[in-house]
Scaffold this active site. Structure first.
Site, mmCIF file in Angstrom:
data_model
loop_
_atom_site.group_PDB
_atom_site.id
_atom_site.type_symbol
_atom_site.label_atom_id
_atom_site.label_comp_id
_atom_site.label_asym_id
_atom_site.label_seq_id
_atom_site.Cartn_x
_atom_site.Cartn_y
_atom_site.Cartn_z
ATOM 1 N N GLY A 102 3.371 0.632 4.141
ATOM 2 C CA GLY A 102 2.712 1.795 4.185
ATOM 3 C C GLY A 102 1.371 1.681 3.386
ATOM 4 O O GLY A 102 1.025 0.491 2.989
ATOM 5 N N SER A 103 0.820 2.656 2.784
ATOM 6 C CA SER A 103 -0.411 2.886 2.312
ATOM 7 C C SER A 103 -0.460 2.154 0.781
ATOM 8 O O SER A 103 0.697 2.225 0.318
ATOM 9 C CB SER A 103 -1.138 4.149 2.227
ATOM 10 O OG SER A 103 -0.013 5.095 1.450
ATOM 11 N N GLY B 215 2.477 2.397 -2.124
ATOM 12 C CA GLY B 215 2.934 1.129 -2.992
ATOM 13 C C GLY B 215 2.624 1.388 -4.528
ATOM 14 O O GLY B 215 3.610 0.929 -5.249
ATOM 15 N N GLU C 157 4.241 -4.069 1.629
ATOM 16 C CA GLU C 157 3.152 -4.623 2.725
ATOM 17 C C GLU C 157 2.345 -3.114 2.856
ATOM 18 O O GLU C 157 2.664 -2.409 3.621
ATOM 19 C CB GLU C 157 4.184 -4.676 3.881
ATOM 20 C CG GLU C 157 5.074 -5.646 3.741
ATOM 21 C CD GLU C 157 4.418 -7.444 4.224
ATOM 22 O OE1 GLU C 157 3.235 -7.319 4.434
ATOM 23 O OE2 GLU C 157 5.348 -8.168 3.990
ATOM 24 N N CYS D 81 -2.183 -2.296 10.243
ATOM 25 C CA CYS D 81 -2.755 -2.893 8.824
ATOM 26 C C CYS D 81 -3.509 -4.000 9.031
ATOM 27 O O CYS D 81 -4.393 -4.120 8.049
ATOM 28 C CB CYS D 81 -1.353 -3.200 7.907
ATOM 29 S SG CYS D 81 -0.330 -4.260 9.128
#
Ligand code: NAD
Length: 498
Positions: free
Chosen positions: A232-233, A237, A254, A288
């Site tokens: 995700g963003s 994270g 990721e 992404c």
């Protein structure tokens, strides 16, 4: 006119999702029109799901890995049988055009194949011992429950990268999909439940927990989850990483990318144009790995920008259900607003929007954005920020050193590419002092990775690696073993004691 609710319900039913799962308080909307697709029940007891998965793991870890592979083989077959249904759900929930939705499901099939092969290749090493009659080796063991948190934009592939590999590694999985795409998750989960039942594997080997951030947080904080694989963003994270670290758990992160391509004077500009348009405007800029920055040699900038703006002006934008469409909707209004705000900021920074940026009225409350190309005087803060929308910023350079410095001067480090026919330039970009990303390509765009390689990136992208190569090691624990068959007690480093 196709009834989107009906279409979703049929696909879910075909995958084995029961009607009971489709009543609850979480409303699922389709980005195609903004209308409600379904409502689903939110999970209230994540701890119970984790405990059940942990109990299943305790049985599963002693099942031989090639036997575990047989379960994943069946999962791959079921996904293949339901490829159309899953792709329909990906289109309805995430807004992907048909060929990209089918491509995402194909990735699931591919990773299952990969994981089945892997189930006979979870190799440890043997090392020469310094002591006679001793053996030094390492063994890889299952880790436990893997918590998978996934983003809306790859609603099924990311789950399969983690789950297919985790299952052959002997782990159980608890999945928290994006709250924007729970239907695809229910479909995948139903297919895996069927494979588990047919293989007579423990029923709770896989659990899906539905909901927003709080549901994810319960996974993040659970001491029974030794690995949290979170996609995700970077914002997410930043929250997840320290929380898991505080309990000495592991993370596989990721996160966001801000991917660039360098175009040198020797590049094949027609090939580059096609690659750039797919990488920058494909998936409506919601990958992404989407190409967000173009760093072009000043001598070819005008020609390349001309080709790009011509191609952009002709891009078919519309419903992803129409076969001619190449650019579907953004996920929601917030995504469109973020794009508009980024373009305003770029203009304020001296940028010129050469094409795109507006909203196309296609259907109801769908947010269909025209992909934009923006020429920038320099790499300002907005260029260094990931805006999850189809904006391509164009910068120019004079020397390759300057291009590489610009390329690396962003907080993210996911994917990169160089377009060149000069081998020295290509090698420089691939070298230690070249691109600092986890994915570095030559004469190909930044998006559309194959599952055989390890996927992930550096810096604020989080450092995790998933999918192929040796990414499986993150899902196992390593034991180093010294076995003494000499009949004597010999201490290492010639230490004498007793
Ligand atoms: P997001 O960060 O809003 O949400 C991702 C997931 O994290 C969701 O399931 C969400 O519920 C959960 N979440 C959010 N905050 C959390 C918290 N504090 N604790 C636990 N869980 C939490 O991202 P999104 O909008 O769904 O996806 C777009 C972003 O994902 C982009 O930044 C994109 O680059 C990134 N992405 C990265 C990769 C990659 O492999 N690097 C792949 C796909 C998407």
């Amino acid at each position: 006119m196709i009834d989107l609710r009906e279409s979703a319900r049929n696909a879910l039913k075909a995958c084995g999702v029961e009607d009971a799962a489709l009543t609850g308080g979480l409303t699922v909307r389709t980005p195609l029109t903004g209308a409600e697709l379904a409502s689903v029940r939110e999970s209230t007891d994540v701890d119970a799901a984790v405990a059940a998965a942990h109990a299943a793991y305790q049985q599963w870890r002693t099942v031989p890995a090639p036997v575990r592979g047989a379960l994943v083989k069946r999962l791959g077959q079921l996904i293949d049988e339901h490829k159309d249904d899953l792709a329909t759900l990906v289109t309805l929930e995430a807004g992907k055009i048909r060929s990209e939705a089918l491509g995402e499901v194909q990735e699931m099939i591919d990773i299952c194949d990969f994981a089945v092969g892997l189930s006979r290749q979870l190799y440890g090493r043997t090392m020469p011992s310094e002591r006679p009659g001793h053996r030094l080796m390492e063994t890889w063991h299952p880790l436990g429950v893997v918590g998978v948190i996934s983003a809306f934009n790859f609603p099924v592939a990311v789950w399969s990268w983690n789950t297919a590999v985790a299952l052959v590694c002997g782990d159980a999985v608890v999945w928290k999909p994006s709250e924007k795409t729970p239907l695809t998750a229910l479909a995948c989960s139903a297919l895996l439940d069927r494979a588990i039942a047919e293989a007579a594997a423990p029923a709770d080997l896989h659990r899906v927990v539905i909901g927003g951030r709080e549901v994810g947080e319960a996974l993040v904080d659970s001491p029974l989850v030794p690995l949290v694989s979170a996609t995700g963003s970077t914002r997410m994270g930043r929250e997840v990483g320290p929380r898991v670290a505080a309990r000495f758990g592991r993370t596989l992160l990721e996160l966001g990318g801000n991917n660039a391509a360098v175009v040198t004077p020797s590049a094949d500009l027609d090939l580059a144009t096609r690659a750039i348009v797919f990488a920058a405007a494909g998936t409506a800029g919601q990958r992404c790995t989407t190409l967000r920055r173009l760093i072009v040699h000043a001598s070819v900038a005008d020609e390349l920008v001309g080709k790009l703006t011509t191609a952009y002006a002709k891009l078919p934008i519309g419903s992803p259900l129409d076969s001619g469409t190449l650019v579907g909707p953004l996920v929601d209004r917030a995504a469109f607003d973020a794009m508009a705000a980024a373009l305003d900021q770029a203009r304020a920074d001296g940028g010129e929007v050469l094409v795109g940026g507006g909203r196309r009225e296609v259907d109801g409350d769908g947010y269909y954005a025209e992909p934009a190309v923006v020429r920038m005087p320099s790499q300002t803060d907005i260029v260094r920020t990931e805006t999850f929308a189809p904006i391509l910023y164009v910068l120019t350079y004079e020397t390759l050193d300057e291009a590489i410095a610009l390329h690396n001067d962003v907080p993210q480090g996911l994917s990169s590419g160089i377009f060149t026919r000069d081998q020295q330039e290509a090698e420089r970009f691939l070298a230690a002092d070249g691109s600092d990303c986890g994915i570095v390509n030559v004469n190909i765009g930044t998006s559309g990775a194959e599952i055989g390689g390890a996927f992930g990136g550096e810096k604020e992208t989080g450092g995790g690696r998933e999918s192929g190569s040796d990414a499986w090691r993150a899902y196992m624990r390593r034991a180093t073993n010294t076995v003494n068959a000499s009949g004597q007690l010999l201490l290492a480093q010639d230490v004498s004691f007793l």
